[in-house]
Enzyme design. Structure first.
Site, PDB file in Angstrom:
ATOM      1  N   SER A  28      10.012   5.396   4.440  1.00  0.00           N
ATOM      2  CA  SER A  28       9.127   4.451   5.098  1.00  0.00           C
ATOM      3  C   SER A  28       9.603   4.262   6.536  1.00  0.00           C
ATOM      4  O   SER A  28      10.715   3.785   6.770  1.00  0.00           O
ATOM      5  CB  SER A  28       9.138   3.126   4.336  1.00  0.00           C
ATOM      6  OG  SER A  28       8.299   2.189   4.960  1.00  0.00           O
ATOM      7  N   GLY A  41       8.066   2.455   9.049  1.00  0.00           N
ATOM      8  CA  GLY A  41       7.424   1.333   9.723  1.00  0.00           C
ATOM      9  C   GLY A  41       6.050   1.706  10.246  1.00  0.00           C
ATOM     10  O   GLY A  41       5.250   2.333   9.532  1.00  0.00           O
ATOM     11  N   GLY A  75       4.491   5.177   9.648  1.00  0.00           N
ATOM     12  CA  GLY A  75       3.991   5.622   8.355  1.00  0.00           C
ATOM     13  C   GLY A  75       5.055   6.126   7.408  1.00  0.00           C
ATOM     14  O   GLY A  75       6.179   5.623   7.372  1.00  0.00           O
ATOM     15  N   GLY A 128       6.631  -2.926   1.733  1.00  0.00           N
ATOM     16  CA  GLY A 128       7.324  -1.797   1.122  1.00  0.00           C
ATOM     17  C   GLY A 128       7.105  -1.728  -0.372  1.00  0.00           C
ATOM     18  O   GLY A 128       7.052  -0.642  -0.964  1.00  0.00           O
ATOM     19  N   ASP A 129       6.953  -2.890  -1.011  1.00  0.00           N
ATOM     20  CA  ASP A 129       6.696  -2.926  -2.452  1.00  0.00           C
ATOM     21  C   ASP A 129       5.306  -2.372  -2.758  1.00  0.00           C
ATOM     22  O   ASP A 129       5.095  -1.745  -3.799  1.00  0.00           O
ATOM     23  CB  ASP A 129       6.827  -4.356  -2.972  1.00  0.00           C
ATOM     24  CG  ASP A 129       8.165  -4.976  -2.601  1.00  0.00           C
ATOM     25  OD1 ASP A 129       9.165  -4.220  -2.528  1.00  0.00           O
ATOM     26  OD2 ASP A 129       8.219  -6.195  -2.357  1.00  0.00           O
TER      27      ASP A 129
END
Length: 309
Positions: free
Chosen positions: A217, A219, A222, A248-249
């Site tokens: 990830s 930010g 992408g 993020g989850d």
């Protein structure tokens, strides 16, 4: 059923203030509370997508009772949390309405006694036969062995169940060596794991350490995925300001739902990006804006290459 594990569950509290200023008193305009912790957030998103989900981990004290009461109201989510003598932690998100920025305060979590850790491992193993996939998410509370996730990965793999691991630091390093099917580090976690700040090199290195697939990830830039099937880059159509708690989850939920639905990797990544962006746009931590999600799903750019057979 998809099983999500949150060893450090939380009660997520969101405060909204007109403008957040250091060294000043603030009048809170709105307060919301949600059951939280990374795996709980993943479960909520999966349930909204139509999957049956069971949540396990630890819960304790008055805060833990509130978490379970709120969790009981989430359709599609089954509570299989294991009791703990210490109180469940709280996380505080303070949203600045003027800028849209969020300040996050996370409590460390209660200490877990050896007998409580053993009870959890027994409960986890009992849940695995009914699971189609497992997500192991978040930090380890005090008292849980640093190699806990590695052991939980191996147990799931012994049952033939795919595992996604989303953690950081030494628990991630040891967990990768147990060969989870997917890991989802952010840029800082990936650099800490591999020693490299170059995303592609670090992602490839992380996969060589044992993960079946690595989805990094990055930010606003992408996701970067390196898998057995190929390598892809997925980017959102535009940056979004808002509350990043749970974004993020939502990526994890997108990847895991795509896994159990046997979607090709580009479709999994597009779903993960759309869910993550819709989560940032939502007013409450750990929720996602369905309208934003559906509007974004066909606009995510996914480019890459398929590995030779």
């Amino acid at each position: 059923m998809i099983l999500t594990v949150t060893l450090n569950t939380a009660l997520d509290i969101t405060y909204r203030v007109r403008s957040l200023r250091p060294h000043a008193s603030h009048r809170v305009s709105e307060v919301t509370e949600r059951p939280g912790g990374k795996g709980v957030n993943v479960a909520r998103v999966l349930a909204t997508l139509g999957h049956d989900v069971t949540v396990t981990g630890f819960t304790g004290g008055a805060t833990g009772r509130v978490v379970q009461e709120r969790l009981a109201a989430v359709p599609g989510v089954v509570d299989a949390l294991v009791p703990l003598s210490g109180p469940t932690r709280r996380t505080i998100a303070v949203v600045d309405e003027r800028t849209g920025d969020t300040t996050q305060l996370n409590e460390p979590g209660p200490a877990v006694a050896p007998a409580e850790w053993s009870a959890f491992q027994e409960a986890y193993e009992d849940l695995l036969p009914a699971a189609s996939a497992v997500a192991l998410c978040g930090s380890l509370p005090p008292g849980v062995p640093v190699g806990a996730y590695a052991g939980l990965v191996r147990t799931a793999r012994a049952f033939g169940i795919p595992v996604l691991l989303d953690t950081s630091g030494e628990p991630l390093r040891r967990g990768v060596a147990a060969r989870p099917d997917i890991i989802k580090p952010n840029a800082d976690e990936l650099a800490e794991l591999t020693g490299s700040h170059e995303p592609l090199r670090a992602t490839q290195d992380a996969r060589r350490r044992g993960a079946g697939a690595v989805v990094a990830s990055l930010g606003p830039e992408g996701l970067l995925a390196v898998t057995r099937e190929g390598r892809w880059r997925a980017t959102p159509p535009a940056s979004t300001r808002g509350n990043p708690t749970g974004a993020g989850d939502s990526v994890v939920a997108g990847l895991l739902s795509g896994l159990v639905e046997q979607l090709p990797w580009p479709d999994r990544l597009a779903r993960a990006i759309a869910l993550s962006t819709a989560t940032v746009s939502a007013p409450v931590a750990g929720e996602f804006d369905r309208g934003v999600y559906e509007g974004l799903l066909g606009r995510v750019t996914v480019s890459g290459e398929v590995s030779a057979a």
